[in-house]
Write a protein that holds these residues in place. Sequence first.
Motif, PDB file in Angstrom:
ATOM      1  N   GLY A 245       0.824  -1.200   0.000  1.00 36.31           N
ATOM      2  CA  GLY A 245       0.000   0.000   0.000  1.00 36.31           C
ATOM      3  C   GLY A 245       0.857   1.248   0.000  1.00 36.31           C
ATOM      4  N   SER A 246       0.228   2.367  -0.275  1.00 39.04           N
ATOM      5  CA  SER A 246       0.947   3.636  -0.308  1.00 39.04           C
ATOM      6  C   SER A 246       0.107   4.710   0.351  1.00 39.04           C
ATOM      7  CB  SER A 246       1.265   4.028  -1.757  1.00 39.04           C
ATOM      8  OG  SER A 246       0.064   4.192  -2.503  1.00 39.04           O
ATOM      9  N   GLY A 247       0.758   5.817   0.690  1.00 40.64           N
ATOM     10  CA  GLY A 247       0.073   6.920   1.326  1.00 40.64           C
ATOM     11  C   GLY A 247       1.041   7.764   2.122  1.00 40.64           C
ATOM     12  N   PRO A 248       0.567   8.868   2.693  1.00 42.33           N
ATOM     13  CA  PRO A 248       1.455   9.786   3.408  1.00 42.33           C
ATOM     14  C   PRO A 248       2.085   9.186   4.663  1.00 42.33           C
ATOM     15  CG  PRO A 248      -0.852  10.422   3.673  1.00 42.33           C
ATOM     16  CD  PRO A 248      -0.819   9.376   2.628  1.00 42.33           C
ATOM     17  N   LYS A 249       1.498   8.127   5.207  1.00 46.35           N
ATOM     18  CA  LYS A 249       2.037   7.509   6.415  1.00 46.35           C
ATOM     19  C   LYS A 249       3.110   6.463   6.121  1.00 46.35           C
ATOM     20  CE  LYS A 249      -0.374   9.610   9.632  1.00 46.35           C
ATOM     21  NZ  LYS A 249       0.278  10.359  10.734  1.00 46.35           N
ATOM     22  N   ALA A 250       3.422   6.239   4.854  1.00 44.84           N
ATOM     23  CA  ALA A 250       4.445   5.247   4.516  1.00 44.84           C
ATOM     24  C   ALA A 250       5.796   5.628   5.092  1.00 44.84           C
ATOM     25  CB  ALA A 250       4.533   5.092   2.996  1.00 44.84           C
ATOM     26  N   ILE A 251       6.095   6.935   5.154  1.00 44.45           N
ATOM     27  CA  ILE A 251       7.382   7.387   5.679  1.00 44.45           C
ATOM     28  C   ILE A 251       7.519   7.030   7.153  1.00 44.45           C
ATOM     29  CG2 ILE A 251       6.456   9.678   6.199  1.00 44.45           C
ATOM     30  CD1 ILE A 251      10.016   8.845   4.972  1.00 44.45           C
ATOM     31  N   ASP A 252       6.407   7.061   7.909  1.00 46.50           N
ATOM     32  CA  ASP A 252       6.454   6.692   9.324  1.00 46.50           C
ATOM     33  C   ASP A 252       6.811   5.220   9.492  1.00 46.50           C
ATOM     34  OD1 ASP A 252       5.720   9.275   9.882  1.00 46.50           O
ATOM     35  OD2 ASP A 252       3.587   8.804  10.140  1.00 46.50           O
ATOM     36  N   LEU A 253       6.266   4.370   8.638  1.00 44.93           N
ATOM     37  CA  LEU A 253       6.595   2.944   8.701  1.00 44.93           C
ATOM     38  C   LEU A 253       8.063   2.711   8.346  1.00 44.93           C
ATOM     39  CD1 LEU A 253       3.422   1.315   7.101  1.00 44.93           C
ATOM     40  CD2 LEU A 253       4.324   0.819   9.367  1.00 44.93           C
ATOM     41  N   GLN A 254       8.528   3.403   7.332  1.00 42.94           N
ATOM     42  CA  GLN A 254       9.929   3.239   6.941  1.00 42.94           C
ATOM     43  C   GLN A 254      10.881   3.695   8.036  1.00 42.94           C
ATOM     44  OE1 GLN A 254       9.824   5.543   3.370  1.00 42.94           O
ATOM     45  NE2 GLN A 254       9.039   3.869   2.094  1.00 42.94           N
ATOM     46  N   GLN A 255      10.556   4.793   8.705  1.00 43.56           N
ATOM     47  CA  GLN A 255      11.388   5.263   9.812  1.00 43.56           C
ATOM     48  C   GLN A 255      11.371   4.277  10.968  1.00 43.56           C
ATOM     49  OE1 GLN A 255       9.759   9.139  10.607  1.00 43.56           O
ATOM     50  NE2 GLN A 255      11.017  10.153   9.048  1.00 43.56           N
ATOM     51  N   MET A 256      10.202   3.685  11.262  1.00 45.36           N
ATOM     52  CA  MET A 256      10.106   2.683  12.330  1.00 45.36           C
ATOM     53  C   MET A 256      10.978   1.474  12.010  1.00 45.36           C
ATOM     54  SD  MET A 256       8.566  -0.492  12.861  1.00 45.36           S
ATOM     55  CE  MET A 256       7.227  -0.525  11.685  1.00 45.36           C
ATOM     56  N   ILE A 257      10.969   1.039  10.752  1.00 42.78           N
ATOM     57  CA  ILE A 257      11.772  -0.109  10.357  1.00 42.78           C
ATOM     58  C   ILE A 257      13.258   0.182  10.549  1.00 42.78           C
ATOM     59  CG2 ILE A 257      12.458  -1.531   8.380  1.00 42.78           C
ATOM     60  CD1 ILE A 257       9.575  -1.169   7.327  1.00 42.78           C
ATOM     61  N   GLU A 258      13.695   1.373  10.162  1.00 44.34           N
ATOM     62  CA  GLU A 258      15.108   1.727  10.304  1.00 44.34           C
ATOM     63  C   GLU A 258      15.517   1.901  11.756  1.00 44.34           C
ATOM     64  OE1 GLU A 258      15.773   5.149   7.920  1.00 44.34           O
ATOM     65  OE2 GLU A 258      15.334   4.128   6.017  1.00 44.34           O
ATOM     66  N   GLN A 259      14.675   2.547  12.555  1.00 43.94           N
ATOM     67  CA  GLN A 259      15.014   2.783  13.955  1.00 43.94           C
ATOM     68  C   GLN A 259      15.107   1.487  14.750  1.00 43.94           C
ATOM     69  OE1 GLN A 259      11.977   5.474  15.287  1.00 43.94           O
ATOM     70  NE2 GLN A 259      12.829   7.244  14.179  1.00 43.94           N
ATOM     71  N   ASN A 260      14.296   0.504  14.382  1.00 49.10           N
ATOM     72  CA  ASN A 260      14.286  -0.766  15.109  1.00 49.10           C
ATOM     73  C   ASN A 260      15.072  -1.864  14.387  1.00 49.10           C
ATOM     74  OD1 ASN A 260      12.118  -0.457  17.473  1.00 49.10           O
ATOM     75  ND2 ASN A 260      11.329   0.627  15.681  1.00 49.10           N
ATOM     76  N   VAL A 261      15.720  -1.518  13.285  1.00 49.12           N
ATOM     77  CA  VAL A 261      16.527  -2.452  12.499  1.00 49.12           C
ATOM     78  C   VAL A 261      15.702  -3.707  12.170  1.00 49.12           C
ATOM     79  CG1 VAL A 261      18.805  -3.478  12.248  1.00 49.12           C
ATOM     80  CG2 VAL A 261      18.476  -1.628  13.889  1.00 49.12           C
ATOM     81  N   LEU A 262      14.585  -3.497  11.474  1.00 54.19           N
ATOM     82  CA  LEU A 262      13.663  -4.587  11.161  1.00 54.19           C
ATOM     83  C   LEU A 262      13.593  -4.863   9.653  1.00 54.19           C
ATOM     84  CD1 LEU A 262      10.702  -3.648  13.558  1.00 54.19           C
ATOM     85  CD2 LEU A 262      12.461  -5.397  13.922  1.00 54.19           C
ATOM     86  N   GLN A 263      14.645  -4.510   8.942  1.00 50.40           N
ATOM     87  CA  GLN A 263      14.620  -4.693   7.488  1.00 50.40           C
ATOM     88  C   GLN A 263      14.424  -6.143   7.080  1.00 50.40           C
ATOM     89  OE1 GLN A 263      16.664  -2.769   9.151  1.00 50.40           O
ATOM     90  NE2 GLN A 263      16.872  -0.772   8.147  1.00 50.40           N
ATOM     91  N   ASP A 264      14.903  -7.081   7.906  1.00 47.08           N
ATOM     92  CA  ASP A 264      14.754  -8.500   7.575  1.00 47.08           C
ATOM     93  C   ASP A 264      13.446  -9.080   8.093  1.00 47.08           C
ATOM     94  OD1 ASP A 264      15.531  -8.179  10.207  1.00 47.08           O
ATOM     95  OD2 ASP A 264      16.538 -10.125  10.295  1.00 47.08           O
ATOM     96  N   LYS A 265      12.681  -8.269   8.804  1.00 49.12           N
ATOM     97  CA  LYS A 265      11.419  -8.740   9.389  1.00 49.12           C
ATOM     98  C   LYS A 265      10.184  -8.103   8.744  1.00 49.12           C
ATOM     99  CE  LYS A 265      12.902 -11.080  13.209  1.00 49.12           C
ATOM    100  NZ  LYS A 265      12.395 -12.366  13.720  1.00 49.12           N
ATOM    101  N   VAL A 266      10.357  -6.912   8.177  1.00 39.71           N
ATOM    102  CA  VAL A 266       9.222  -6.172   7.611  1.00 39.71           C
ATOM    103  C   VAL A 266       9.555  -5.827   6.169  1.00 39.71           C
ATOM    104  CG1 VAL A 266       7.714  -4.166   7.808  1.00 39.71           C
ATOM    105  CG2 VAL A 266       8.690  -5.203   9.878  1.00 39.71           C
ATOM    106  N   GLU A 267       8.701  -6.266   5.256  1.00 41.62           N
ATOM    107  CA  GLU A 267       8.870  -5.996   3.833  1.00 41.62           C
ATOM    108  C   GLU A 267       7.767  -5.059   3.361  1.00 41.62           C
ATOM    109  OE1 GLU A 267       9.114  -8.393  -0.460  1.00 41.62           O
ATOM    110  OE2 GLU A 267       8.603  -9.463   1.394  1.00 41.62           O
ATOM    111  N   MET A 268       8.163  -3.903   2.823  1.00 42.27           N
ATOM    112  CA  MET A 268       7.198  -2.944   2.292  1.00 42.27           C
ATOM    113  C   MET A 268       7.205  -3.017   0.776  1.00 42.27           C
ATOM    114  SD  MET A 268       7.389   0.382   4.795  1.00 42.27           S
ATOM    115  CE  MET A 268       5.957   1.057   3.945  1.00 42.27           C
TER     116      MET A 268
END
Length: 470
Positions: A245-268
């Motif tokens: 999905g897409s939308g203005p809140k996508a940046i918040d999800l991406q920042q959460m993934i980076e801050q918690n180092v979840l790149q291998d756990k969350v796929e956008m």
Amino acid sequence: MVCDFFYPQPGGVESHIYQLATKLIDRGHKVIVITHAYEDRKGIRYLTNGVKVYHVPFAIIYRSSTFPTVFSFFPLFRNIIIRERIEIVHGHATMSTLCQEAILHGRTMGLRTVFTDHSLVGFADAGSILTNKLLKFTLSDVDHVICVSHTGKENTVLRAALDPLMVSVIPNALVSDDFKPLPRPEPGSLPFAQHPLPAHPLGPDDILTIVVVSRLFYNKGTDLLTAAIPRILENHPNTRFIIAGSGPKAIDLQQMIEQNVLQDKVEMLGPVRHEKVRDIMVKGHVYLHPSLTEAFGTVIVEAASCGLYVVCTAVGGIPEVLPSHMTVFAKPEENDLVAATGRAIAALRANKVRTERFHEQVKAMYSWTNVAKRAERVYRGISGDISEDDFYGADISNASHWSATRGRNFALIDRLKRYYGCGVWAGKLFCLCVIVDYLIFVFCEWWWPKDKIDIARDWPRKPPASNDDE
């Protein structure tokens, strides 16, 4: 069918309009769709089964809704209606400017009008108050209203001060064949660990996949999702997320993934076409739907049809959509959403949920053919083909506060009376709008008479489906 929201933009309203139009054509009716132009869609297009789409050139201001002009759409709308010999105008979605204007112009032209509400709107903030007042203006002179859930009906009746008799509930549906789960492996074939399907039953060390397919906006609960994902992954290490999905809140999800180092756990995955949704869903075990407001929620029906266990917030019309054995409900709060997701994961790992049966059960519950038959009955009712007692299912002869025939009188003075009762100041403004709309109509009739407008050739029709066709 008139709405700002239509293909190629994906979404529940868009899918509803297309599927309903297709099934009505299958039943022998002529259907056209009017929407605004997109970057790669302008002019007239034909879709599958002869659905003719007019992409009108109007500027978009917010979330695919066109700039409200009230009157400038009328000459073009009149031309289309006469060219296509349209008898009923069916508008969709409260937030669609084209829908609201088309219903006003349709009544001025003496056409029957229907409105379908796909959303829930509040009562307290300034935006909601303005939206509800405009909806009251539009629905003061509509023939009938359709809502996609009983909660939606209650909301619309209160917002527009309607009599419940003139509001029907017709839910969304899905094409079940487009949302089939992948077949389970046969005994003696590849073991579950090597099979490309989600593993059922799940062992304690097997990876469990949670799928989210949603527009990433505030009202879809994206903030709630952003807060819940790290906690869910912390509590359940053998879990991963797929988010489409897409939308203005996508940046918040991406920042959460980076801050918690979840790149291998969350796929956008970003934006996906509707025909690709099933391919994403069958990769998962759980579908997570954290919406803060929802009139129906077609996507959770699609998820259940794909064999996913659904975790969703108990808001709006969502509790009406699926039976309890397919869903785990949560309050629209972070703690409760995390706990509900944990319960769903535990139930799947303990093999307490038979998700392989969901598809056939959903298929039996929802059908676009059934939706089209019910919409067809509404059209027949407002056209006078069905008696009022049969159509409304009640004795309306003694209803002093509202008569079912009130929406059937096209006389200007009667229309003005209905609009005048919308408020001390708003009523006068609404009457002024109707008078100007009528004067524009009279001018168009003089400047460009009907007999000077070419009649469009119809798409070859199929024989009407039998009345007992399911």
